[in-house]
Design a protein around this motif. Structure first.
Motif, PDB file in Angstrom:
ATOM      1  N   THR A   1      39.573  37.341  44.840  1.00 26.96           N
ATOM      2  CA  THR A   1      38.530  36.904  45.769  1.00 26.96           C
ATOM      3  C   THR A   1      38.884  35.527  46.309  1.00 26.96           C
ATOM      4  OG1 THR A   1      37.229  35.909  43.980  1.00 26.96           O
ATOM      5  CG2 THR A   1      36.683  38.171  44.582  1.00 26.96           C
ATOM      6  N   ARG A   2      38.257  35.188  47.418  1.00 27.02           N
ATOM      7  CA  ARG A   2      38.374  33.842  47.984  1.00 27.02           C
ATOM      8  C   ARG A   2      37.139  33.051  47.571  1.00 27.02           C
ATOM      9  NH1 ARG A   2      41.895  33.790  52.727  1.00 27.02           N
ATOM     10  NH2 ARG A   2      42.360  35.927  53.299  1.00 27.02           N
ATOM     11  N   LEU A   3      37.360  31.804  47.232  1.00 24.99           N
ATOM     12  CA  LEU A   3      36.232  30.920  46.962  1.00 24.99           C
ATOM     13  C   LEU A   3      35.588  30.515  48.281  1.00 24.99           C
ATOM     14  CD1 LEU A   3      37.786  28.495  44.340  1.00 24.99           C
ATOM     15  CD2 LEU A   3      35.820  29.967  43.952  1.00 24.99           C
ATOM     16  N   ARG A   4      34.291  30.435  48.296  1.00 23.88           N
ATOM     17  CA  ARG A   4      33.603  29.869  49.452  1.00 23.88           C
ATOM     18  C   ARG A   4      33.756  28.361  49.403  1.00 23.88           C
ATOM     19  NH1 ARG A   4      28.318  33.730  49.827  1.00 23.88           N
ATOM     20  NH2 ARG A   4      29.484  35.479  50.679  1.00 23.88           N
TER      21      ARG A   4
ATOM     22  N   LYS B   1      41.043  35.035  39.290  1.00 21.79           N
ATOM     23  CA  LYS B   1      41.706  35.670  40.435  1.00 21.79           C
ATOM     24  C   LYS B   1      41.153  35.162  41.767  1.00 21.79           C
ATOM     25  CE  LYS B   1      43.762  39.922  38.734  1.00 21.79           C
ATOM     26  NZ  LYS B   1      43.829  41.376  38.938  1.00 21.79           N
ATOM     27  N   ARG B   2      41.088  33.839  41.887  1.00 26.76           N
ATOM     28  CA  ARG B   2      40.689  33.197  43.141  1.00 26.76           C
ATOM     29  C   ARG B   2      41.946  32.895  43.938  1.00 26.76           C
ATOM     30  NH1 ARG B   2      35.306  34.335  42.886  1.00 26.76           N
ATOM     31  NH2 ARG B   2      34.341  33.277  41.146  1.00 26.76           N
ATOM     32  N   LEU B   3      41.978  33.310  45.168  1.00 28.17           N
ATOM     33  CA  LEU B   3      43.148  33.121  46.020  1.00 28.17           C
ATOM     34  C   LEU B   3      43.557  31.650  46.117  1.00 28.17           C
ATOM     35  CD1 LEU B   3      45.215  34.389  47.983  1.00 28.17           C
ATOM     36  CD2 LEU B   3      43.522  34.026  49.800  1.00 28.17           C
ATOM     37  N   GLN B   4      42.598  30.746  46.131  1.00 27.78           N
ATOM     38  CA  GLN B   4      42.885  29.323  46.312  1.00 27.78           C
ATOM     39  C   GLN B   4      43.653  28.704  45.152  1.00 27.78           C
ATOM     40  OE1 GLN B   4      39.982  30.795  47.033  1.00 27.78           O
ATOM     41  NE2 GLN B   4      39.118  29.927  48.889  1.00 27.78           N
ATOM     42  N   CYS B   5      43.822  29.433  44.049  1.00 33.66           N
ATOM     43  CA  CYS B   5      44.616  28.864  42.947  1.00 33.66           C
ATOM     44  C   CYS B   5      46.037  28.595  43.412  1.00 33.66           C
ATOM     45  CB  CYS B   5      44.617  29.782  41.727  1.00 33.66           C
ATOM     46  SG  CYS B   5      45.626  31.272  41.844  1.00 33.66           S
TER      47      CYS B   5
ATOM     48  N   VAL C   1      51.707  36.769  39.492  1.00 30.55           N
ATOM     49  CA  VAL C   1      51.811  37.150  40.906  1.00 30.55           C
ATOM     50  C   VAL C   1      51.658  38.662  41.038  1.00 30.55           C
ATOM     51  CG1 VAL C   1      53.386  37.302  42.883  1.00 30.55           C
ATOM     52  CG2 VAL C   1      53.212  35.169  41.586  1.00 30.55           C
ATOM     53  N   LYS C   2      52.273  39.398  40.117  1.00 27.30           N
ATOM     54  CA  LYS C   2      52.250  40.860  40.155  1.00 27.30           C
ATOM     55  C   LYS C   2      50.976  41.440  39.542  1.00 27.30           C
ATOM     56  CE  LYS C   2      56.100  41.168  42.258  1.00 27.30           C
ATOM     57  NZ  LYS C   2      56.064  41.580  43.661  1.00 27.30           N
ATOM     58  N   GLN C   3      50.066  40.566  39.126  1.00 25.58           N
ATOM     59  CA  GLN C   3      48.792  40.950  38.531  1.00 25.58           C
ATOM     60  C   GLN C   3      48.973  41.801  37.278  1.00 25.58           C
ATOM     61  OE1 GLN C   3      45.520  41.837  41.310  1.00 25.58           O
ATOM     62  NE2 GLN C   3      47.061  41.624  42.947  1.00 25.58           N
TER      63      GLN C   3
ATOM     64  N   LEU D   1      51.149  34.341  49.148  1.00 25.03           N
ATOM     65  CA  LEU D   1      51.399  35.345  50.194  1.00 25.03           C
ATOM     66  C   LEU D   1      51.041  36.746  49.728  1.00 25.03           C
ATOM     67  CD1 LEU D   1      54.807  33.986  51.557  1.00 25.03           C
ATOM     68  CD2 LEU D   1      52.528  33.775  52.620  1.00 25.03           C
ATOM     69  N   GLU D   2      51.428  37.101  48.505  1.00 21.23           N
ATOM     70  CA  GLU D   2      51.146  38.449  48.004  1.00 21.23           C
ATOM     71  C   GLU D   2      49.660  38.678  47.791  1.00 21.23           C
ATOM     72  OE1 GLU D   2      53.403  40.347  44.958  1.00 21.23           O
ATOM     73  OE2 GLU D   2      55.287  39.460  45.666  1.00 21.23           O
ATOM     74  N   TRP D   3      48.970  37.711  47.207  1.00 19.03           N
ATOM     75  CA  TRP D   3      47.550  37.894  46.964  1.00 19.03           C
ATOM     76  C   TRP D   3      46.768  37.932  48.282  1.00 19.03           C
ATOM     77  CZ3 TRP D   3      45.064  35.333  42.073  1.00 19.03           C
ATOM     78  CH2 TRP D   3      45.711  35.804  40.946  1.00 19.03           C
ATOM     79  N   ARG D   4      47.213  37.198  49.293  1.00 21.77           N
ATOM     80  CA  ARG D   4      46.536  37.229  50.604  1.00 21.77           C
ATOM     81  C   ARG D   4      46.648  38.606  51.233  1.00 21.77           C
ATOM     82  NH1 ARG D   4      48.681  32.598  54.281  1.00 21.77           N
ATOM     83  NH2 ARG D   4      47.602  33.911  55.764  1.00 21.77           N
ATOM     84  N   ARG D   5      47.757  39.293  50.983  1.00 23.05           N
ATOM     85  CA  ARG D   5      47.975  40.621  51.574  1.00 23.05           C
ATOM     86  C   ARG D   5      47.450  41.759  50.723  1.00 23.05           C
ATOM     87  NH1 ARG D   5      54.133  39.536  53.266  1.00 23.05           N
ATOM     88  NH2 ARG D   5      53.891  38.174  51.530  1.00 23.05           N
ATOM     89  N   ASP D   6      46.941  41.458  49.543  1.00 23.75           N
ATOM     90  CA  ASP D   6      46.481  42.508  48.640  1.00 23.75           C
ATOM     91  C   ASP D   6      45.326  43.268  49.294  1.00 23.75           C
ATOM     92  OD1 ASP D   6      44.897  43.802  46.485  1.00 23.75           O
ATOM     93  OD2 ASP D   6      46.452  42.940  45.230  1.00 23.75           O
ATOM     94  N   PRO D   7      45.452  44.592  49.388  1.00 28.28           N
ATOM     95  CA  PRO D   7      44.372  45.358  50.018  1.00 28.28           C
ATOM     96  C   PRO D   7      43.061  45.300  49.239  1.00 28.28           C
ATOM     97  CG  PRO D   7      46.061  46.824  49.120  1.00 28.28           C
ATOM     98  CD  PRO D   7      46.549  45.425  48.955  1.00 28.28           C
ATOM     99  N   ALA D   8      43.123  44.923  47.982  1.00 31.17           N
ATOM    100  CA  ALA D   8      41.906  44.838  47.172  1.00 31.17           C
ATOM    101  C   ALA D   8      41.214  43.474  47.293  1.00 31.17           C
ATOM    102  CB  ALA D   8      42.233  45.110  45.703  1.00 31.17           C
TER     103      ALA D   8
END
Length: 188
Positions: A80-83, A134-138, A20-22, A177-184
């Motif tokens: 990243t987000r998966l399409r 590092k896909r958000l959908q995980c 979570v903390k990358q 929640l954390e990865w969705r808010r990540d500015p990167a």
């Protein structure tokens, strides 16, 4: 066995929290955890789960490499987000793997829960691969899988592991929640 199970659960919580903390230390800590769980699942005849741990061991090394890229830190993965097409292909792969593994376990082994264990294995592999990339959908996939795992492990009387997966469910929500808010976060 509960002492070893407790150690694996503590290592797992630590590894997922670091994810979570990358923090790339999630991968070697996770490697130790999955090797312990591979042994435990063999002992309780969750053979798909045991095979999953072996696949996880490979994915732990892959994830560490993906996140660190030795000598090329600037190339390390960003969230990243998966399409939708890639997301659907991943889920279809989970269904195919689940059906194939479930049929094999039900036919050729004395597995305790061949179909459920295989289904959780198939979708866990998809979630783990997405996590390594590092896909958000995980994270939402992990939430669903972890909730079902809690029930499976309660059924198998692996109480520390059931508790571990209950905690993992909460951590997965936090990770999402954390990865969705990540500015990167890279938008497709």
């Amino acid at each position: 066995m509960s002492g070893l199970e407790l150690i694996a659960a503590v290592l797992g919580v630590t590894a997922v929290w670091l994810t979570v903390k990358q923090n790339a230390w999630c991968w070697p800590i996770g490697l130790v955890m999955v090797l312990i769980y591979g042994w435990l699942f063999y002992e309780v005849k969750l053979y798909s789960g045991m095979l999953l741990q072996l696949a996880y061991a490979i994915l732990q090394v892959y994830g560490w490499w993906q996140w660190k890229r030795p000598g090329h830190a600037e190339d390390a993965r960003q969230i990243t987000r998966l399409r939708r097409p890639a997301w659907l292909v991943g889920l279809a792969g989970g269904v195919l793997l689940s059906a194939t593994l479930g049929a094999a376990m039900a036919t050729w082994t004395d597995a305790a829960l061949p179909w459920l264990d295989a289904t959780l294995t198939g979708f866990s592999l998809v979630a783990q691969l997405w996590m390594a990339q590092k896909r958000l959908q995980c994270w939402p996939l992990w939430v669903v899988v972890d909730i079902v795992y809690v029930g499976q492990y309660l059924h198998q009387q692996l109480y520390f592991t059931a508790g571990f997966f209950a905690v993992l469910t909460l951590i997965a929500v936090r990770g999402w929640l954390e990865w969705r808010r990540d500015p990167a976060l890279v938008q497709p």
